[in-house]
Design an enzyme around this catalytic site. Structure first.
Site, mmCIF file in Angstrom:
data_model
loop_
_atom_site.group_PDB
_atom_site.id
_atom_site.type_symbol
_atom_site.label_atom_id
_atom_site.label_comp_id
_atom_site.label_asym_id
_atom_site.label_seq_id
_atom_site.Cartn_x
_atom_site.Cartn_y
_atom_site.Cartn_z
ATOM 1 N N GLU A 268 0.824 -1.207 0.000
ATOM 2 C CA GLU A 268 0.000 0.000 0.000
ATOM 3 C C GLU A 268 0.868 1.271 0.000
ATOM 4 O O GLU A 268 0.662 2.184 0.792
ATOM 5 C CB GLU A 268 -0.965 -0.013 1.188
ATOM 6 C CG GLU A 268 -1.883 -1.217 1.147
ATOM 7 C CD GLU A 268 -2.959 -1.246 2.212
ATOM 8 O OE1 GLU A 268 -2.691 -0.770 3.329
ATOM 9 O OE2 GLU A 268 -4.059 -1.758 1.922
ATOM 10 N N ASP A 347 -8.545 -8.966 3.592
ATOM 11 C CA ASP A 347 -8.239 -7.936 4.584
ATOM 12 C C ASP A 347 -9.322 -7.859 5.655
ATOM 13 O O ASP A 347 -10.151 -6.954 5.620
ATOM 14 C CB ASP A 347 -8.107 -6.581 3.867
ATOM 15 C CG ASP A 347 -7.538 -5.505 4.764
ATOM 16 O OD1 ASP A 347 -7.109 -5.834 5.882
ATOM 17 O OD2 ASP A 347 -7.532 -4.335 4.350
ATOM 18 N N GLU A 375 -12.548 -2.530 11.906
ATOM 19 C CA GLU A 375 -12.534 -1.741 10.670
ATOM 20 C C GLU A 375 -13.673 -2.133 9.726
ATOM 21 O O GLU A 375 -14.386 -1.273 9.211
ATOM 22 C CB GLU A 375 -11.177 -1.905 9.972
ATOM 23 C CG GLU A 375 -11.096 -1.172 8.650
ATOM 24 C CD GLU A 375 -9.719 -1.261 7.996
ATOM 25 O OE1 GLU A 375 -8.805 -1.870 8.592
ATOM 26 O OE2 GLU A 375 -9.573 -0.726 6.888
HETATM 27 C C1 GCV Z 1 -2.307 0.117 8.495
HETATM 28 C C2 GCV Z 1 -5.967 -2.154 5.504
HETATM 29 C C3 GCV Z 1 -6.313 -0.908 6.259
HETATM 30 C C4 GCV Z 1 -5.122 0.016 6.371
HETATM 31 C C5 GCV Z 1 -3.976 -0.761 7.039
HETATM 32 C C6 GCV Z 1 -3.680 -1.993 6.181
HETATM 33 C C7 GCV Z 1 -2.598 -2.860 6.794
HETATM 34 O O1 GCV Z 1 -5.735 -1.864 4.170
HETATM 35 O O2 GCV Z 1 -7.390 -0.268 5.651
HETATM 36 O O3 GCV Z 1 -5.478 1.121 7.152
HETATM 37 O O4 GCV Z 1 -2.844 0.041 7.194
HETATM 38 O O5 GCV Z 1 -4.835 -2.764 6.072
HETATM 39 O O6 GCV Z 1 -2.957 -3.853 7.409
HETATM 40 O O7 GCV Z 1 -1.433 -2.568 6.643
#
Ligand code: GCV
Length: 661
Positions: A268, A347, A375
């Protein structure tokens, strides 16, 4: 700010004033001393009794903390009978956990001190039991739903009574490691490994160490450039290796006993070895070599996928990415590297199959990562007790060897005799007065710790235990809250994305329904719905993801006859008229579960309202507000999902209920 004591409130069982027990300890380190402090607090709260340490006549003491070889240093043996108790272990952490177990047991059976007749022996199921905080140094928390960080504010480290109470809470459920900052290392966090922060970090580390918790932090892979002034962070460059080796020596000199570093790389938008044409073994091993002389560990996250995918491309499958990246590297990682793998291949959705990487790796330390922060499961505005879900994950057999091969076996290191491994949870804490936003979300925090220490526990047993510790013994409160907790994950699943397909949430903040929110985006998260059907074909005719599992599981998922209903759209693209094992068509299943889920949310509110006279007004008000919102928001979910699929399919609800066409 005032805050609740959560499950460490020690509500009175019966008063035995004027009485003072004695305690004798074979241990004199800070962890055992904190254990004695906790006993003092607990006995005061539960019985209004005093506790006095005795140095001599240990044999006569009411409570004896005994050093005993043969018991795991983080395990314990407790015997309590006739007003006397012995807590034995070969290590101080074990003694501390034994003390918390004793206090827990007193509250579970709710008896007078003299009446306790109990013994228990435990060895931790996992070597590492870890909280991961996604706290930024500015004070905000990535995916935080309970206020601001209590570790950081305005780029400074906060140390106060809350730091101590956090450590007590973590230790009370067997947590032995914590990562304090976000895996996305932002702003000043890059400098956590620089003199600016060593003093406060040392203070924090000392508090944590007193509760048997190893401190870790996340580092930025490009730190040699950002902090060191080099022009590269290439893991194979000698200057980079030397920089990290020197840096590790400096960090450990300032923070002796530090656990290690966690790394999110090439994920990411984060920098990583790919920038330099290197692989993740190159990256992790370079850091592992740098920290090895200090006794440090590298926890390397495996959340690596293409986040710039073209939605038109139906062959690239994000679910495959983790296995595709890491399987070829099995056996190449150093002994002090642990790969941390999210429970599912996508995720943290409300339902996913377990990551096939658990079953693939045979010569690599690994750790399971789950998300206690909600989340994708209601963001602590909806109740969603996740422990039964984590239990299912742990129980999943990967059939990858003759011997033990469930996720619990694999991540604990049992399967292949690995010394390192365990479980990590992205936590749900913040500086809200109740720590977790939703009062009932504390059950997830508590439950994760309990489950990671003892993977034989059930979600229900943990829920009942948490309710009693938090709210005392009031049968109606206990029954109602346990009932709500146990129904909450299935309820949330039923009114959100159906049959394992996931997503369907608003982009970025991930709250609330938006069926096409991620459908035409670059994130690799598609449902592929059209007027005939939906789901992703991950069989060998589709993306081939199924084949990442050992044959027994691969076949189970590949064949529609055997693929479980709850994951069927994760693995197959099906017509709306396809008849599930439940006997319902896909479309009717969608309608029925969404109506039922919203009804269940309304029922939760009714149940909470019945508790009004039995709960403290503040607690009741907080709960009432959250459950009222959940009721309303579940209707929004129901109507958006049902309407969307009615409009796509043109098939009406067989029961003629209201769908907003
Ligand atoms: C910390 C998901 C979340 C991100 C997070 C990522 C990860 O994409 O939305 O906020 O980043 O996972 O686990 O690294």
């Amino acid at each position: 700010m005032n805050y609740t004591k959560c499950w460490l409130a020690y509500p009175t069982i019966c008063r035995e004033q004027e009485r003072t027990l004695t305690v004798h300890s074979d241990f004199d380190g800070p962890v055992a001393q904190n254990g004695v402090k906790e006993l003092t607090l607990g006995l005061k709260g539960l019985y209004d009794m005093g506790l006095e340490p005795v140095t001599e006549n240990g044999a006569d003491a009411s409570i004896r903390l005994v050093r005993k070889d043969g018991i795991h240093p983080e395990g314990y043996a407790v015997q309590a009978r006739g007003g006397k108790a012995v807590v034995a272990s070969s290590g101080e952490r074990g003694v501390l956990y034994g003390i918390f177990a004793l206090l827990r047991q007193l509250q579970t059976v709710q008896c007078a001190w003299d009446d306790l007749d109990w013994e228990e022996e435990k060895t931790p199921s996992n070597p590492m039991r870890m909280f991961n905080h996604w706290d930024n140094l500015t004070g905000d928390i990535e995916r935080g739903y309970s206020g601001q960080s209590f570790f950081f504010r305005d780029n400074e480290i906060i140390i106060d009574q809350r730091t101590v109470d956090y450590a007590r809470m973590a230790a009370s459920v067997g947590i032995n490691a914590t990562v304090i900052n976000n895996v996305n290392v932002k702003g000043a966090a890059v400098e956590l490994i620089s003199p600016r922060y060593y003093k406060p970090l040392r203070d924090m580390q000392e508090i944590f160490a007193g509760y048997g918790i190893d401190l870790y932090f996340c580092i930025e892979f490009a730190a040699p450039i950002l902090l060191g002034g080099l022009d590269t962070a290439d893991p194979c460059d000698d200057r980079v290796k030397a920089w990290w080796t020197d840096k590790a020596a400096e960090v450990w000199q300032a923070l002796p006993g530090l656990g290690g570093f966690m790394v999110k790389a090439d994920s990411e938008g984060r920098p990583g070895p790919f920038t330099y044409g290197r692989n993740h073994a190159d990256g992790a091993n370079m850091l592992a070599d740098a920290v090895a002389p200090q006794g440090g560990k590298i926890i390397w996250r495996c959340f690596v996928y293409d986040c710039q995918q073209d939605w038109r491309d139906t062959k690239t499958d994000r679910a495959r990415a983790c296995y595709d990246h890491y399987m070829p590297l099995d056996g190449q990682f150093r002994d002090n590297v642990i790969l941390q793998i999210k429970n599912g291949p996508m995720d943290f959705q409300v339902r996913e199959p377990v990551s096939p990487l658990f079953g693939g790796l045979k010569h690599t330390n690994m750790m399971l990562e789950v998300q206690v922060a909600q989340e994708y499961t209601g963001q602590q505005r909806h109740v969603c007790y996740l422990i039964p879900w984590f239990r299912q994950v742990l129980d999943q057999d990967l059939y990858c060897q003759e011997g033990p091969s469930t996720v619990a076996d694999l991540v604990s290191g049992r399967s292949y005799g690995n010394a390192l491994g365990g479980m990590a949870a992205v936590t749900n804490t913040g500086d809200d007065p109740n720590w977790t936003g939703h009062d009932l979300a504390a059950a997830n925090l508590y439950g994760f710790g309990r489950l990671s220490y003892d993977t034989s526990l059930t979600g229900e047993a943990i829920a009942a235990e948490w309710v009693r510790l938090t709210y005392g013994k009031e049968p109606k409160v206990e029954d109602t809250l346990t009932d709500i907790l146990m129904k909450s994950w299935p309820a949330y699943e039923s009114y959100t994305a159906p049959l394992g397909i996931g997503w369907m949430v608003n982009p970025n903040h991930h709250y609330g329904p938006n069926v096409d929110g991620y459908e035409y985006a670059q994130w690799g998260t598609y449902h592929r719905a059209d007027w005939k059907g939906l789901g992703v074909d991950r069989t060998s005719r589709g993306t081939g993801y199924c084949q990442q599992y050992a044959p027994k599981l691969a076949n189970l998922y590949e064949n529609l006859e055997t693929c479980p209903d709850e994951l069927v759209l994760f693995f197959h693209h099906l017509p709306y008229t396809y008849v599930l094992k439940s006997g319902k068509t896909v479309i009717q299943h969608i309608y029925d579960t969404h109506f039922a889920g919203a009804e269940q949310a309304a029922e939760f509110l009714r149940q909470i309202e019945e508790l009004e006279p039995l709960l403290e007004p503040e607690v009741y008000e907080r709960l009432h507000a959250r459950f009222s919102h959940q009721k309303e928001h579940s209707c929004q979910w129901r109507d958006v999902i049902n309407t969307y699929f009615y409009r796509k399919s043109g098939i009406p609800d067989a029961q003629g209920r209201k769908i907003y066409a």
